[in-house]
Design a protein around this motif. Sequence first.
Motif, PDB file in Angstrom:
ATOM      1  N   SER A   1     -30.205  43.982  30.802  1.00 59.34           N
ATOM      2  CA  SER A   1     -30.417  43.007  29.722  1.00 59.34           C
ATOM      3  C   SER A   1     -29.168  42.814  28.882  1.00 59.34           C
ATOM      4  O   SER A   1     -29.223  42.235  27.793  1.00 59.34           O
TER       5      SER A   1
ATOM      6  N   TYR B   1     -40.295  45.431  24.643  1.00 60.65           N
ATOM      7  CA  TYR B   1     -38.959  45.511  25.222  1.00 60.65           C
ATOM      8  C   TYR B   1     -38.035  44.457  24.621  1.00 60.65           C
ATOM      9  O   TYR B   1     -36.868  44.720  24.329  1.00 60.65           O
ATOM     10  N   GLY B   2     -38.565  43.256  24.413  1.00 61.75           N
ATOM     11  CA  GLY B   2     -37.773  42.194  23.803  1.00 61.75           C
ATOM     12  C   GLY B   2     -37.305  42.573  22.407  1.00 61.75           C
ATOM     13  O   GLY B   2     -36.156  42.315  22.017  1.00 61.75           O
ATOM     14  N   GLU B   3     -38.191  43.205  21.637  1.00 62.03           N
ATOM     15  CA  GLU B   3     -37.845  43.642  20.285  1.00 62.03           C
ATOM     16  C   GLU B   3     -36.765  44.723  20.323  1.00 62.03           C
ATOM     17  O   GLU B   3     -35.845  44.731  19.494  1.00 62.03           O
TER      18      GLU B   3
ATOM     19  N   LEU C   1     -43.763  43.775  27.405  1.00 57.74           N
ATOM     20  CA  LEU C   1     -42.752  42.718  27.414  1.00 57.74           C
ATOM     21  C   LEU C   1     -42.303  42.405  25.992  1.00 57.74           C
ATOM     22  O   LEU C   1     -41.103  42.272  25.723  1.00 57.74           O
ATOM     23  N   CYS C   2     -43.269  42.323  25.082  1.00 59.11           N
ATOM     24  CA  CYS C   2     -42.943  42.050  23.678  1.00 59.11           C
ATOM     25  C   CYS C   2     -42.151  43.211  23.080  1.00 59.11           C
ATOM     26  O   CYS C   2     -41.165  43.009  22.356  1.00 59.11           O
TER      27      CYS C   2
END
Length: 369
Positions: free
Chosen positions: A298, A267-269, A264-265
């Motif tokens: 996204s 992918y956010g980056e 999750l981290c």
Amino acid sequence: MRKELTDIKDLNAEMTDKEIEFIKKLIVEQKPKKIVEIGVAAGGSSVAILKELENLDYNVKMYSIDLSETYYRDRSKKTGYMIEKFKKGRLQIKTQHELIVGNYAPVALERIGRDIDFLILDTVHSLPGEILDFLAFLPFLKIGAVVVLHDIILNHLSDNSAGYATQVLLDSVVGDKITPIDINDLFPGIGAFIVNRDTFKYINDLFCSLMITWEYLPNDEEIRIYRERFVKEYSKKQIYIFDKAVELNFRTVNHIKDCKLKCLCEYGEIVGLLHGKRVYIYGNGYYGCKVGKLLERSGVIIDNYIVTQKEKETFENVIDINEFKIINAKNYCVVIGVGDRYRDEVINTLIENNVNEYITLSNELMNLV
């Protein structure tokens, strides 16, 4: 005049008419004298059963058990509030009924006693859930007892893709199976089996089913309560299997949680890095298309998909590496959308073609795509 609680909607039952009728039919056929249901919610199904028991010509004891003291869909109401509403509307209740809430199901066993001949399991639906409850209650069931399992296909009918605990139980246990399958009709969401001597003889199979990856981890208190009950009723080998299932699942489930958080981290980056850039996906196969669709959800706009050599017939938004060089894009980024097997090859191709702005996804994130 008091409104009669007869309609399923009035009862706030979390079973369909057919499922309620399935249980009623089993009660009429099997004539149980001690019924236990685990999982109460509003109590609509309980009321439907209590109404059916009024038609019997013998006395029945019924126990309704739920861990939660409040109705999970509306915390302002008590668990089983429909049962209390039903009882208040009658001067006398023929069936001896007791609502037990606020603790794990095995705690109530000494109070209920043995010779249970009808058990309804309708709780969390995710592993280890109903399997733990059944193993705890099995020694208290009579030979010939009926065990009803609700939501056996919940994983296909809801967002709970791991809601298959009752199906695992139904498939793993040995007994006379009863599933109301009608051709050309919806697959039933309810099933049952009758306990026989082989149920006890082959119970190792059910203990081994606990090796399937759990959806949630019971807390230490819950594990202690179930284990203490198992120690009283089962062999050292079965306790060993249970202990190993707990040990391995705590390790595996925690690892899965860590991986999901890491992904999750990551992918956010990646989404943040791609913001405002022209984005290209290298690869238009299984992984490339999956990565592209994920990024588009996204808000990332995909310019094109890049391949090393374009086939004669392909999609319009696919270009080969030479066409990409001609485009001479600025402020771009290439996302590598191929499996681990071809990743190094793609990276070498990009470097050979002076394409330096690219990112790769970790194996963990690619496996989730």
